[in-house]
Motif scaffolding. Structure first.
Motif, mmCIF file in Angstrom:
data_model
loop_
_atom_site.group_PDB
_atom_site.id
_atom_site.type_symbol
_atom_site.label_atom_id
_atom_site.label_comp_id
_atom_site.label_asym_id
_atom_site.label_seq_id
_atom_site.Cartn_x
_atom_site.Cartn_y
_atom_site.Cartn_z
ATOM 1 N N ALA A 273 0.801 -1.229 0.000
ATOM 2 C CA ALA A 273 0.000 0.000 0.000
ATOM 3 C C ALA A 273 0.832 1.276 0.000
ATOM 4 O O ALA A 273 0.454 2.248 -0.635
ATOM 5 N N PHE A 274 1.954 1.290 0.684
ATOM 6 C CA PHE A 274 2.750 2.510 0.774
ATOM 7 C C PHE A 274 4.005 2.453 -0.099
ATOM 8 O O PHE A 274 4.927 3.226 0.101
ATOM 9 N N GLN A 275 4.036 1.541 -1.059
ATOM 10 C CA GLN A 275 5.167 1.410 -1.977
ATOM 11 C C GLN A 275 4.692 1.718 -3.376
ATOM 12 O O GLN A 275 4.154 0.850 -4.050
ATOM 13 N N GLY A 276 4.866 2.908 -3.815
ATOM 14 C CA GLY A 276 4.481 3.245 -5.181
ATOM 15 C C GLY A 276 2.988 3.156 -5.386
ATOM 16 O O GLY A 276 2.210 3.681 -4.613
ATOM 17 N N GLU A 277 2.582 2.451 -6.435
ATOM 18 C CA GLU A 277 1.189 2.410 -6.846
ATOM 19 C C GLU A 277 0.687 0.970 -6.890
ATOM 20 O O GLU A 277 1.336 0.112 -7.452
ATOM 21 N N MET A 278 -0.481 0.737 -6.305
ATOM 22 C CA MET A 278 -1.113 -0.581 -6.331
ATOM 23 C C MET A 278 -2.127 -0.580 -7.464
ATOM 24 O O MET A 278 -2.986 0.291 -7.532
ATOM 25 N N LYS A 279 -2.027 -1.547 -8.381
ATOM 26 C CA LYS A 279 -2.931 -1.623 -9.534
ATOM 27 C C LYS A 279 -3.964 -2.719 -9.303
ATOM 28 O O LYS A 279 -3.619 -3.826 -8.911
ATOM 29 N N VAL A 280 -5.241 -2.370 -9.556
ATOM 30 C CA VAL A 280 -6.326 -3.324 -9.372
ATOM 31 C C VAL A 280 -7.326 -3.211 -10.519
ATOM 32 O O VAL A 280 -7.431 -2.171 -11.159
ATOM 33 N N VAL B 255 -6.877 6.926 -10.800
ATOM 34 C CA VAL B 255 -6.028 6.821 -9.615
ATOM 35 C C VAL B 255 -6.741 7.468 -8.442
ATOM 36 O O VAL B 255 -7.233 8.595 -8.547
ATOM 37 N N VAL B 256 -6.803 6.735 -7.346
ATOM 38 C CA VAL B 256 -7.320 7.275 -6.098
ATOM 39 C C VAL B 256 -6.109 7.467 -5.192
ATOM 40 O O VAL B 256 -5.433 6.509 -4.819
ATOM 41 N N LEU B 257 -5.810 8.717 -4.903
ATOM 42 C CA LEU B 257 -4.670 9.090 -4.081
ATOM 43 C C LEU B 257 -5.177 9.367 -2.668
ATOM 44 O O LEU B 257 -6.008 10.256 -2.470
ATOM 45 N N THR B 258 -4.710 8.574 -1.710
ATOM 46 C CA THR B 258 -5.161 8.699 -0.325
ATOM 47 C C THR B 258 -3.968 9.050 0.551
ATOM 48 O O THR B 258 -3.026 8.281 0.652
ATOM 49 N N ARG B 259 -4.032 10.229 1.163
ATOM 50 C CA ARG B 259 -2.950 10.683 2.043
ATOM 51 C C ARG B 259 -3.437 10.661 3.486
ATOM 52 O O ARG B 259 -4.519 11.148 3.788
ATOM 53 N N PHE B 260 -2.619 10.069 4.354
ATOM 54 C CA PHE B 260 -2.939 9.926 5.774
ATOM 55 C C PHE B 260 -2.183 10.980 6.576
ATOM 56 O O PHE B 260 -0.993 11.194 6.341
ATOM 57 N N PHE B 261 -2.878 11.607 7.529
ATOM 58 C CA PHE B 261 -2.288 12.655 8.357
ATOM 59 C C PHE B 261 -2.613 12.412 9.822
ATOM 60 O O PHE B 261 -3.656 11.861 10.149
ATOM 61 N N ASP B 262 -1.720 12.875 10.683
ATOM 62 C CA ASP B 262 -2.021 13.045 12.096
ATOM 63 C C ASP B 262 -2.007 14.550 12.314
ATOM 64 O O ASP B 262 -0.943 15.164 12.365
ATOM 65 N N GLY B 263 -3.179 15.157 12.374
ATOM 66 C CA GLY B 263 -3.268 16.621 12.376
ATOM 67 C C GLY B 263 -2.781 17.145 11.036
ATOM 68 O O GLY B 263 -3.315 16.783 9.993
ATOM 69 N N GLU B 264 -1.719 17.935 11.046
ATOM 70 C CA GLU B 264 -1.144 18.471 9.803
ATOM 71 C C GLU B 264 0.054 17.654 9.319
ATOM 72 O O GLU B 264 0.544 17.878 8.222
ATOM 73 N N ARG B 265 0.540 16.723 10.131
ATOM 74 C CA ARG B 265 1.722 15.928 9.794
ATOM 75 C C ARG B 265 1.324 14.759 8.889
ATOM 76 O O ARG B 265 0.509 13.916 9.258
ATOM 77 N N GLU B 266 1.904 14.723 7.688
ATOM 78 C CA GLU B 266 1.598 13.642 6.754
ATOM 79 C C GLU B 266 2.293 12.367 7.191
ATOM 80 O O GLU B 266 3.489 12.359 7.475
ATOM 81 N N LEU B 267 1.534 11.272 7.240
ATOM 82 C CA LEU B 267 2.056 9.969 7.647
ATOM 83 C C LEU B 267 2.442 9.098 6.461
ATOM 84 O O LEU B 267 3.346 8.282 6.561
ATOM 85 N N GLY B 268 1.735 9.227 5.346
ATOM 86 C CA GLY B 268 2.027 8.393 4.186
ATOM 87 C C GLY B 268 0.954 8.530 3.130
ATOM 88 O O GLY B 268 -0.100 9.124 3.365
ATOM 89 N N THR B 269 1.252 7.963 1.960
ATOM 90 C CA THR B 269 0.355 8.059 0.811
ATOM 91 C C THR B 269 0.130 6.677 0.220
ATOM 92 O O THR B 269 1.058 5.891 0.076
ATOM 93 N N PHE B 270 -1.115 6.412 -0.128
ATOM 94 C CA PHE B 270 -1.521 5.159 -0.765
ATOM 95 C C PHE B 270 -2.117 5.511 -2.119
ATOM 96 O O PHE B 270 -3.086 6.242 -2.201
ATOM 97 N N ARG B 271 -1.489 5.011 -3.204
ATOM 98 C CA ARG B 271 -1.983 5.242 -4.577
ATOM 99 C C ARG B 271 -2.611 3.958 -5.082
ATOM 100 O O ARG B 271 -1.958 2.931 -5.180
#
Length: 163
Positions: free
Chosen positions: A48-55, A140-156
């Motif tokens: 999920a957090f390594q590049g892009e997942m294709k489905v 592409v659905v780009l989903t970015r995870f945050f804790d408040g304003e701090r970005e935790l990671g991105t799932f493409r």
């Protein structure tokens, strides 16, 4: 449903200067919010957090007026997340078509959680397009995870609509 084993591939790890709590995505389900019918699911989000997942996504998804996305995740940290939130963008040919912001809130340390969100798409725009226009189109659905304003990671998630 048992959660997949922890591996270095499916965890957002600690950052450099500031420690970022480890977040693991376990599984995801996309369903018609009105009927509850599961249109697509994945029990393996190890990349999920390594590049892009294709489905391949069933084209029936386009017929849903409201889509429910259920995401199961684990916080692998003795420290809580104070304000987990997600910013999601729906891109077609690199252009942002829709954008959503979701709030989860406080996450208990070392916990596994399920989070269901509802998305109502632009029904009028979808009606204008024939299913054949979407077949083979990569979205592409780009989903970015945050804790408040701090970005935790991105799932493409790259979706190709199929029959």
């Amino acid at each position: 449903m048992a959660a997949p084993a922890v591996s270095p591939n499916n965890v957002i790890k600690a950052g450099t200067a500031l420690a970022v709590p480890a977040l693991r995505l376990n599984w995801m389900k996309i369903k018609d919010a009105h009927s509850g019918y599961a249109i697509w699911s994945s029990t393996d989000l190890s990349t999920a957090f390594q590049g892009e997942m294709k489905v391949s996504m069933p084209i029936d998804l386009l017929k849903c007026h409201v889509v429910a996305r259920e995401l199961n995740f684990t916080l692998l940290s003795p420290q809580p997340l104070g304000h987990l939130r997600v910013k999601q963008e729906f891109l077609v040919n690199g252009m942002v078509m829709e954008e959503w912001d979701f709030e989860f809130g406080f996450v208990i340390p070392n916990s596994t959680n399920s989070w269901e969100t509802l998305m109502e798409g632009d029904v009028e725009a979808a009606r204008e397009l024939d299913e054949a226009d979407w077949e083979g189109t990569e979205v592409v659905v780009l989903t970015r995870f945050f804790d408040g304003e701090r970005e935790l990671g991105t799932f493409r998630l790259a979706m190709a609509y199929t029959q």
